[in-house]
Motif scaffolding. Sequence first.
Motif, PDB file in Angstrom:
ATOM      1  N   ALA A 156      10.812   0.089  -9.855  1.00  0.00           N
ATOM      2  CA  ALA A 156      11.844  -0.107 -10.876  1.00  0.00           C
ATOM      3  C   ALA A 156      12.949   0.938 -10.764  1.00  0.00           C
ATOM      4  O   ALA A 156      14.096   0.679 -11.127  1.00  0.00           O
ATOM      5  N   MET A 157      12.609   2.114 -10.245  1.00  0.00           N
ATOM      6  CA  MET A 157      13.596   3.188 -10.127  1.00  0.00           C
ATOM      7  C   MET A 157      14.307   3.207  -8.772  1.00  0.00           C
ATOM      8  O   MET A 157      15.380   3.788  -8.638  1.00  0.00           O
ATOM      9  N   ARG A 158      13.705   2.556  -7.759  1.00  0.00           N
ATOM     10  CA  ARG A 158      14.226   2.722  -6.398  1.00  0.00           C
ATOM     11  C   ARG A 158      14.631   1.416  -5.715  1.00  0.00           C
ATOM     12  O   ARG A 158      15.164   1.446  -4.614  1.00  0.00           O
ATOM     13  N   ARG A 159      14.375   0.291  -6.319  1.00  0.00           N
ATOM     14  CA  ARG A 159      14.620  -0.999  -5.655  1.00  0.00           C
ATOM     15  C   ARG A 159      16.087  -1.211  -5.364  1.00  0.00           C
ATOM     16  O   ARG A 159      16.976  -0.633  -6.005  1.00  0.00           O
ATOM     17  N   ASP A 160      16.363  -2.065  -4.365  1.00  0.00           N
ATOM     18  CA  ASP A 160      17.742  -2.446  -4.076  1.00  0.00           C
ATOM     19  C   ASP A 160      17.854  -3.962  -4.148  1.00  0.00           C
ATOM     20  O   ASP A 160      16.885  -4.662  -4.479  1.00  0.00           O
TER      21      ASP A 160
ATOM     22  N   LEU B 216      14.868  -7.018  -4.626  1.00  0.00           N
ATOM     23  CA  LEU B 216      14.860  -7.964  -5.745  1.00  0.00           C
ATOM     24  C   LEU B 216      14.896  -9.402  -5.246  1.00  0.00           C
ATOM     25  O   LEU B 216      14.216 -10.281  -5.793  1.00  0.00           O
TER      26      LEU B 216
ATOM     27  N   THR C 214       9.153   0.842  -3.349  1.00  0.00           N
ATOM     28  CA  THR C 214       8.884   2.224  -3.772  1.00  0.00           C
ATOM     29  C   THR C 214       9.609   3.228  -2.885  1.00  0.00           C
ATOM     30  O   THR C 214       9.751   4.395  -3.253  1.00  0.00           O
TER      31      THR C 214
ATOM     32  N   ILE D  32      11.477  -4.642 -13.311  1.00  0.00           N
ATOM     33  CA  ILE D  32      12.006  -3.968 -12.122  1.00  0.00           C
ATOM     34  C   ILE D  32      13.511  -4.194 -12.020  1.00  0.00           C
ATOM     35  O   ILE D  32      14.275  -3.271 -11.709  1.00  0.00           O
ATOM     36  N   GLU D  33      13.964  -5.409 -12.320  1.00  0.00           N
ATOM     37  CA  GLU D  33      15.397  -5.696 -12.313  1.00  0.00           C
ATOM     38  C   GLU D  33      16.133  -4.820 -13.331  1.00  0.00           C
ATOM     39  O   GLU D  33      17.259  -4.367 -13.082  1.00  0.00           O
TER      40      GLU D  33
ATOM     41  N   SER E  57      15.395  -1.903 -14.222  1.00  0.00           N
ATOM     42  CA  SER E  57      15.148  -0.476 -13.952  1.00  0.00           C
ATOM     43  C   SER E  57      14.322   0.160 -15.066  1.00  0.00           C
ATOM     44  O   SER E  57      14.607   1.274 -15.525  1.00  0.00           O
ATOM     45  N   ASP E  58      13.295  -0.568 -15.492  1.00  0.00           N
ATOM     46  CA  ASP E  58      12.429  -0.140 -16.596  1.00  0.00           C
ATOM     47  C   ASP E  58      11.049   0.213 -16.040  1.00  0.00           C
ATOM     48  O   ASP E  58      10.178  -0.656 -15.946  1.00  0.00           O
ATOM     49  N   PRO E  59      10.817   1.470 -15.639  1.00  0.00           N
ATOM     50  CA  PRO E  59       9.538   1.826 -15.028  1.00  0.00           C
ATOM     51  C   PRO E  59       8.345   1.631 -15.950  1.00  0.00           C
ATOM     52  O   PRO E  59       7.279   1.184 -15.504  1.00  0.00           O
TER      53      PRO E  59
END
Length: 249
Positions: free
Chosen positions: A123-127, A131, A165, A215-216, A218-220
């Motif tokens: 959630a913090m690192r995805r691009d 997604l 991750t 994850i979209e 950005s909610d870990p």
Amino acid sequence: MNRPVGRTELVGFGKRETLTSQLVREITDRIEKGLYPRGLQLPTEKDLIDEFGVSRTVVREAIANLRANGLVATRQGIGAFVQQSTAPSAFRIDQQSLSVIEDVVKALELRIAIESEAAALAAMRRDAEDLEAMREACAQMEAGLDPTDTIAADLGFHRAVARATRNEHFLKIFNYLGEVLIPRTRLATHRFDAAQPSQYIARIGAEHRRILSAIEASDPDGARAGMRMHLGGSRERLLHPKQTSAANS
């Protein structure tokens, strides 16, 4: 080098074992028997594809598993080589024992611990590419007509989370844990559920969509909770099929 010739069909375990797992088992057996000698190069991707009749993705996943288990090493632009010596035995769960529900439950508990944190990191690192891979996997799961149709997409979703991750160790361990320990690759887990196949697929799809949404966003914390709920639900359906089936009906 004495390499087998002809075509080898990977059909021994049918739907109870994925093609990647079968290929890993076959290559491991050939290494142990000396058909693929230590220190020498494995057949090329094309050779393996042609012999076993599998996709490039299956071959690459199998090589990743073998590399994670210390059996092969890869050289950029050259290929995979059998390791000269076997590394000390790594942690491994006996695949035969996974036919026992209690052992599958224990394996799920391990996945809950690992993948919940992987989802939070994702959630913090995805691009955008991560997604898109998750969205595609969700769409494929939801399009399935039978629970067994969704297994590959399920694996793809969890692998995409591990990749997002940006920590290669999560992906390496998933290449082993995911193939071996996702319950539906070992057991027909939908049989523990009273819901119709379409309802089962819809619920599994919704669980993955909740993880994706977090994850979209950005909610870990949400991603962690969603993954824990998803994997915990699988665990509870195995432990208490009557209760969970009644609750979901």
